[in-house]
Design an enzyme around this catalytic site. Structure first.
Site, PDB file in Angstrom:
ATOM      1  N   GLY A 149       0.833  -1.204   0.000  1.00 59.57           N
ATOM      2  CA  GLY A 149       0.000   0.000   0.000  1.00 59.57           C
ATOM      3  C   GLY A 149       0.865   1.249   0.000  1.00 59.57           C
ATOM      4  O   GLY A 149       2.097   1.181  -0.019  1.00 59.57           O
ATOM      5  N   ILE A 158       1.435   3.684   2.374  1.00 53.50           N
ATOM      6  CA  ILE A 158       2.358   3.894   3.504  1.00 53.50           C
ATOM      7  C   ILE A 158       3.307   2.697   3.646  1.00 53.50           C
ATOM      8  O   ILE A 158       4.509   2.861   3.860  1.00 53.50           O
ATOM      9  CB  ILE A 158       1.580   4.141   4.822  1.00 53.50           C
ATOM     10  CG1 ILE A 158       0.693   5.388   4.683  1.00 53.50           C
ATOM     11  CG2 ILE A 158       2.546   4.304   6.002  1.00 53.50           C
ATOM     12  CD1 ILE A 158      -0.178   5.703   5.891  1.00 53.50           C
ATOM     13  N   ASP A 184       0.420  -8.898   1.425  1.00 52.59           N
ATOM     14  CA  ASP A 184      -0.581  -7.996   0.841  1.00 52.59           C
ATOM     15  C   ASP A 184      -1.493  -8.795  -0.081  1.00 52.59           C
ATOM     16  O   ASP A 184      -1.036  -9.681  -0.804  1.00 52.59           O
ATOM     17  CB  ASP A 184       0.121  -6.875   0.049  1.00 52.59           C
ATOM     18  CG  ASP A 184      -0.731  -5.626  -0.043  1.00 52.59           C
ATOM     19  OD1 ASP A 184      -0.318  -4.574   0.459  1.00 52.59           O
ATOM     20  OD2 ASP A 184      -1.847  -5.700  -0.616  1.00 52.59           O
ATOM     21  N   GLY A 221      -3.563  -2.390  -2.378  1.00 51.76           N
ATOM     22  CA  GLY A 221      -2.116  -2.277  -2.598  1.00 51.76           C
ATOM     23  C   GLY A 221      -1.828  -2.425  -4.089  1.00 51.76           C
ATOM     24  O   GLY A 221      -2.651  -2.958  -4.826  1.00 51.76           O
ATOM     25  N   LEU A 279      -0.425  -2.831   8.980  1.00 50.91           N
ATOM     26  CA  LEU A 279      -0.991  -1.716   8.201  1.00 50.91           C
ATOM     27  C   LEU A 279      -2.171  -2.156   7.341  1.00 50.91           C
ATOM     28  O   LEU A 279      -2.877  -1.305   6.797  1.00 50.91           O
ATOM     29  CB  LEU A 279       0.096  -1.119   7.281  1.00 50.91           C
ATOM     30  CG  LEU A 279       0.947   0.036   7.826  1.00 50.91           C
ATOM     31  CD1 LEU A 279       1.756  -0.394   9.027  1.00 50.91           C
ATOM     32  CD2 LEU A 279       1.884   0.554   6.754  1.00 50.91           C
ATOM     33  N   THR A 321     -12.069  -7.037   7.385  1.00 52.12           N
ATOM     34  CA  THR A 321     -10.618  -6.849   7.357  1.00 52.12           C
ATOM     35  C   THR A 321     -10.149  -6.128   8.607  1.00 52.12           C
ATOM     36  O   THR A 321      -9.149  -6.514   9.207  1.00 52.12           O
ATOM     37  CB  THR A 321     -10.203  -5.994   6.126  1.00 52.12           C
ATOM     38  OG1 THR A 321     -10.898  -6.472   5.003  1.00 52.12           O
ATOM     39  CG2 THR A 321      -8.726  -6.022   5.892  1.00 52.12           C
ATOM     40  N   TYR A 377     -16.575   2.414  10.769  1.00 46.55           N
ATOM     41  CA  TYR A 377     -15.121   2.324  10.555  1.00 46.55           C
ATOM     42  C   TYR A 377     -14.385   2.781  11.807  1.00 46.55           C
ATOM     43  O   TYR A 377     -13.460   2.119  12.284  1.00 46.55           O
ATOM     44  CB  TYR A 377     -14.736   3.187   9.347  1.00 46.55           C
ATOM     45  CG  TYR A 377     -13.252   3.336   9.133  1.00 46.55           C
ATOM     46  CD1 TYR A 377     -12.459   2.234   8.850  1.00 46.55           C
ATOM     47  CD2 TYR A 377     -12.646   4.592   9.218  1.00 46.55           C
ATOM     48  CE1 TYR A 377     -11.093   2.374   8.659  1.00 46.55           C
ATOM     49  CE2 TYR A 377     -11.282   4.740   9.014  1.00 46.55           C
ATOM     50  CZ  TYR A 377     -10.511   3.634   8.737  1.00 46.55           C
ATOM     51  OH  TYR A 377      -9.163   3.774   8.546  1.00 46.55           O
ATOM     52  N   LYS A 388     -11.988   0.403  14.203  1.00 46.12           N
ATOM     53  CA  LYS A 388     -10.612   0.741  14.559  1.00 46.12           C
ATOM     54  C   LYS A 388     -10.455   0.872  16.070  1.00 46.12           C
ATOM     55  O   LYS A 388      -9.403   0.554  16.625  1.00 46.12           O
ATOM     56  CB  LYS A 388     -10.179   2.033  13.850  1.00 46.12           C
ATOM     57  CG  LYS A 388      -9.860   1.823  12.390  1.00 46.12           C
ATOM     58  CD  LYS A 388      -8.703   0.848  12.257  1.00 46.12           C
ATOM     59  CE  LYS A 388      -7.988   0.921  10.954  1.00 46.12           C
ATOM     60  NZ  LYS A 388      -6.823   0.007  10.919  1.00 46.12           N
TER      61      LYS A 388
END
Ligand code: UDP
Length: 320
Positions: A10, A12, A31, A36, A76, A95, A149, A153
Site C-alpha cells: 500500500g 504507507i 498484501d 495495494g 498496516l 478486514t 469504521y 478501529k
C-alpha cells in the site's frame, strides 16, 4: 531485524518497506492487493532482503508462519479511505476487526512486538483542537458506515491494549491523521491526490460540502520516520500516539493552493455530501492532532511543509 509489514504494498507500507531496507533490515510484506499496488513495490523486488507474499491477513495458516519468523510486525493492512468504507462496509469491517484480531493473536502466540495502525477517525466529530490521545470520541450512529469504521478501529485499539495489559504483548498503537504523498491514489476518495489529478487535467476540482472543513496533511516520509522511531523505543509499548501534521488548511484553501502551484485552469465545484458519499453522511469539520506525546518520547517533528508535499505529489503524478 526481520520485519513483517501487513499491507506492505500500500501507499504507507511501501514507503515503510523502503525505509527499513535502507536501515539494513529484512522486510517481508503480506498484501492481498485489494488496494495495494505492484507498482508501489516493483523497485524493491530485486533486493535480496525483501520478500513479497501475496495473500490475506485472514489466512490463518499463512499469517502464523510469517509472524513466527518475524521479530516485529507493522500491521498496516486495512480497508481505508472514507469512500471505500462507505461503498464496501462489510469487507471493511471484516478486514479491520477480524484481521487485526488475528494479527494480535499470532503476535501473542510467538510473543512478537507489534505496531497497530489506527486512525484519527477515532475522535469522530470532536472538533476541539488540537486533539490529544485521551480526548473524547464523539460519534454518530454505528449504522452510518463512517462511524462503523471508527468503531472497528477502536475495537482494534482495545484489543491491542488488552493484549498488552493482560498478557504483556508488546503492542504499540498509532493514530495516523491525514497522510499524503507520492503513490497515494485518489481512487478511494483521498482529497490531495484527487485535487492534484483534477488540476493537472484542468478538470473541475470537486469540493464536498462547503469546503470550510479543515485538515492537516503530513508527508508520508514524516509518517514513516515516526513509525520507525516508535518501533525502536521500548517505552512506546502499551501506549497510543497521534501521528500527524499541525499545518491546518480548509479544503477550499487546499483546492486554491493546488490550482496555484499547478498553474491549472480548473474551476471549483461544490458537491453536497449526500451526493458524494451517501444519504445522511456526516463529515468532521475540523481535525488537528496534538503531537506533544510522540514529540516528547521520540522527538518526532514534521519536516515537510504542505506546499512541498503538493509539489512532490505533482512530480509523482506527472511521472506516472
Ligand atoms: N473531499 C473533497 N473532495 C474530494 C475528496 C474529499 O472535498 O474529491 C473532502 C472530504 O469530504 C473531507 C476532506 O476532503 O472533508 C478530506 O477527505 P479525505 O477522504 O482525504 O480524508 P478524511 O479526512 O475524510 O479521512
Amino acid at each position: 531485524m526481520n520485519f513483517l509489514i501487513t499491507g506492505g504494498a500500500g501507499f504507507i507500507g511501501s514507503h515503510l518497506s523502503e525505509s527499513l531496507l535502507a536501515l539494513g533490515h529484512k522486510v517481508c510484506i503480506l498484501d492481498d492487493f485489494s488496494t495495494g499496488r505492484m507498482e508501489n513495490i516493483d523497485h524493491l523486488r530485486n533486493n535480496p532482503d525483501f520478500q513479497l507474499v501475496v495473500g490475506s491477513i485472514l489466512n490463518q495458516y499463512l499469517l502464523d508462519k510469517l509472524i513466527e519468523r518475524s521479530d516485529f510486525i507493522f500491521h498496516l493492512a486495512a480497508a481505508v479511505g472514507v469512500e471505500l468504507i462507505v461503498k464496501k462496509p462489510m469487507e471493511s469491517l471484516t478486514t479491520n476487526i477480524k484481521g487485526s484480531e488475528m494479527v494480535l493473536e499470532m503476535a501473542h502466540r510467538y510473543h512478537r512486538k507489534v505496531l497497530i495502525t489506527s486512525t484519527s477517525e477515532i475522535y469522530g466529530k470532536n472538533t476541539n483542537g488540537p486533539l490529544k490521545e485521551g480526548d473524547d470520541r464523539i460519534l454518530g450512529s454505528p449504522l452510518k458506515s463512517r462511524w462503523s469504521y471508527s468503531t472497528a478501529k477502536a475495537v482494534d485499539e482495545m484489543l491491542a491494549y488488552v493484549y498488552w495489559k493482560e498478557y504483556g504483548l508488546p503492542a504499540i498503537i498509532v493514530r495516523l491523521f491525514n497522510t499524503v504523498g507520492p503513490r497515494q491514489t485518489g481512487a478511494y476518495g483521498m482529497v490531495v491526490p484527487r485535487f492534484v489529478e483534477q488540476a493537472l487535467k484542468n478538470k473541475p476540482i470537486t469540493i464536498y460540502g462547503n469546503g470550510k472543513q479543515s485538515r492537516c496533511f503530513l508527508h508520508v516520509k514524516d509518517a514513516v520516520s515516526a513509525l520507525v522511531k516508535l518501533s525502536k523505543e521500548p517505552k512506546s509499548t502499551g501506549d497510543v500516539f497521534n501521528i500527524g501534521s499541525q499545518e491546518e488548511i480548509t479544503i477550499e484553501q487546499l483546492a486554491r493552493e493546488i490550482i496555484k502551484i499547478t498553474g491549472s485552469k480548473s474551476k471549483l465545484i461544490y458537491i453536497p455530501y449526500e451526493k458524494a458519499y451517501e444519504e445522511g453522511f456526516e463529515d468532521m469539520q475540523r481535525r488537528v492532532p496534538d503531537i506533544g506525546k510522540i514529540k516528547k518520547l521520540v522527538g518526532f517533528k514534521p519536516t515537510y511543509k504542505l506546499s512541498e508535499i503538493i509539489k512532490d505529489i505533482i512530480a509523482y503524478l506527472k511521472k506516472n
